[in-house]
Design a protein around this motif. Structure first.
Motif, PDB file in Angstrom:
ATOM      1  N   PHE A  17       1.008  -1.316  -0.051  1.00 53.21           N
ATOM      2  CA  PHE A  17      -0.057   0.055  -0.137  1.00 53.21           C
ATOM      3  C   PHE A  17       0.820   1.362   0.081  1.00 53.21           C
ATOM      4  O   PHE A  17       1.880   1.140   0.310  1.00 53.21           O
ATOM      5  CB  PHE A  17      -0.892  -0.088   1.271  1.00 53.21           C
ATOM      6  N   ALA A  18       0.396   2.394  -0.321  1.00 52.51           N
ATOM      7  CA  ALA A  18       0.990   3.677  -0.346  1.00 52.51           C
ATOM      8  C   ALA A  18       1.314   4.038   1.165  1.00 52.51           C
ATOM      9  O   ALA A  18       0.560   3.829   2.000  1.00 52.51           O
ATOM     10  CB  ALA A  18       0.221   4.784  -1.199  1.00 52.51           C
ATOM     11  N   ILE A  19       2.486   4.768   1.191  1.00 55.37           N
ATOM     12  CA  ILE A  19       2.814   5.134   2.764  1.00 55.37           C
ATOM     13  C   ILE A  19       2.762   6.719   2.686  1.00 55.37           C
ATOM     14  O   ILE A  19       3.128   7.435   1.984  1.00 55.37           O
ATOM     15  CB  ILE A  19       4.424   4.738   2.904  1.00 55.37           C
ATOM     16  N   GLY A  20       2.257   7.099   3.961  1.00 51.79           N
ATOM     17  CA  GLY A  20       2.206   8.558   4.031  1.00 51.79           C
ATOM     18  C   GLY A  20       0.849   9.375   3.335  1.00 51.79           C
ATOM     19  O   GLY A  20       0.837  10.576   3.460  1.00 51.79           O
ATOM     20  N   GLU A  21       0.180   8.359   2.717  1.00 46.20           N
ATOM     21  CA  GLU A  21      -1.215   8.969   2.114  1.00 46.20           C
ATOM     22  C   GLU A  21      -2.335   8.462   2.998  1.00 46.20           C
ATOM     23  O   GLU A  21      -2.359   7.222   3.515  1.00 46.20           O
ATOM     24  CB  GLU A  21      -1.372   8.598   0.792  1.00 46.20           C
ATOM     25  N   THR A  22      -3.436   9.387   3.049  1.00 46.73           N
ATOM     26  CA  THR A  22      -4.412   9.049   3.784  1.00 46.73           C
ATOM     27  C   THR A  22      -5.349   8.053   2.913  1.00 46.73           C
ATOM     28  O   THR A  22      -5.530   8.239   1.779  1.00 46.73           O
ATOM     29  CB  THR A  22      -5.550  10.344   3.930  1.00 46.73           C
TER      30      THR A  22
END
Length: 166
Positions: A17-22
């Protein structure tokens, strides 16, 4: 971006999953939380290789479905060799789904709840540790960094490394 694994390894190789994104929805928050609960103490390659099986075992991280899991589901998961079979983490994950539902009922969504702590990172870390199961200080920080709620530098050099003797 925090350093989240071995030097030279991109976070996109480590995390599914993407890191640092809501996250887009409660399902995505639950998936990320579950990754950090089960990943604590394990090599990221083990987690990454088993993650598709976790996705199926935990009903694609559907919070409502997992919140309804009972003793038979715990037994099924404990017998599933395709995932990490840690009873405390399995039960904690089911409790976490229930807690996410409670947060949604109280605040409207996980995003709204987290944003209520804006500017109070320490308070948010404590709240996550208190509300969720099998979450310690570091796991809380990693989860909150992953969902973009706080910034956390995960690597800090030791005194020996700072002195150049490492």
């Amino acid at each position: 971006m925090p350093r989240s694994g071995p030097e030279g390894v991109s976070p996109t190789e480590i995390f599914p999953f993407a890191i640092g994104e809501t996250p887009a929805d409660e399902r995505a928050y639950f998936e990320i939380l579950t990754w950090f609960v089960f990943g604590a103490g394990l090599n990221w390659r083990v987690m990454r290789s088993k993650w598709p099986n976790f996705t199926m075992a935990f009903k694609k991280f559907d919070v409502a479905q997992v919140a309804k899991f009972g003793e038979a589901d715990v037994d099924r998961l404990l017998a599933d060799a395709s995932i990490v079979r840690n009873g405390k983490k399995i039960v904690g994950t089911i409790e976490n789904a229930r807690e996410m539902r409670a947060i949604a009922k109280e605040h409207g969504s996980m995003t709204v709840w987290l944003r209520g702590y804006r500017g109070d990172g320490d308070g948010l870390i404590k709240a996550v540790k208190k509300r969720f199961h099998h979450i310690g200080e570091t796991t809380s920080r990693m989860f909150l960094t992953a969902v973009g709620a706080i910034e956390y530098q995960t690597w800090k050099p030791t005194a020996r490394q700072r002195s150049g003797k490492a």
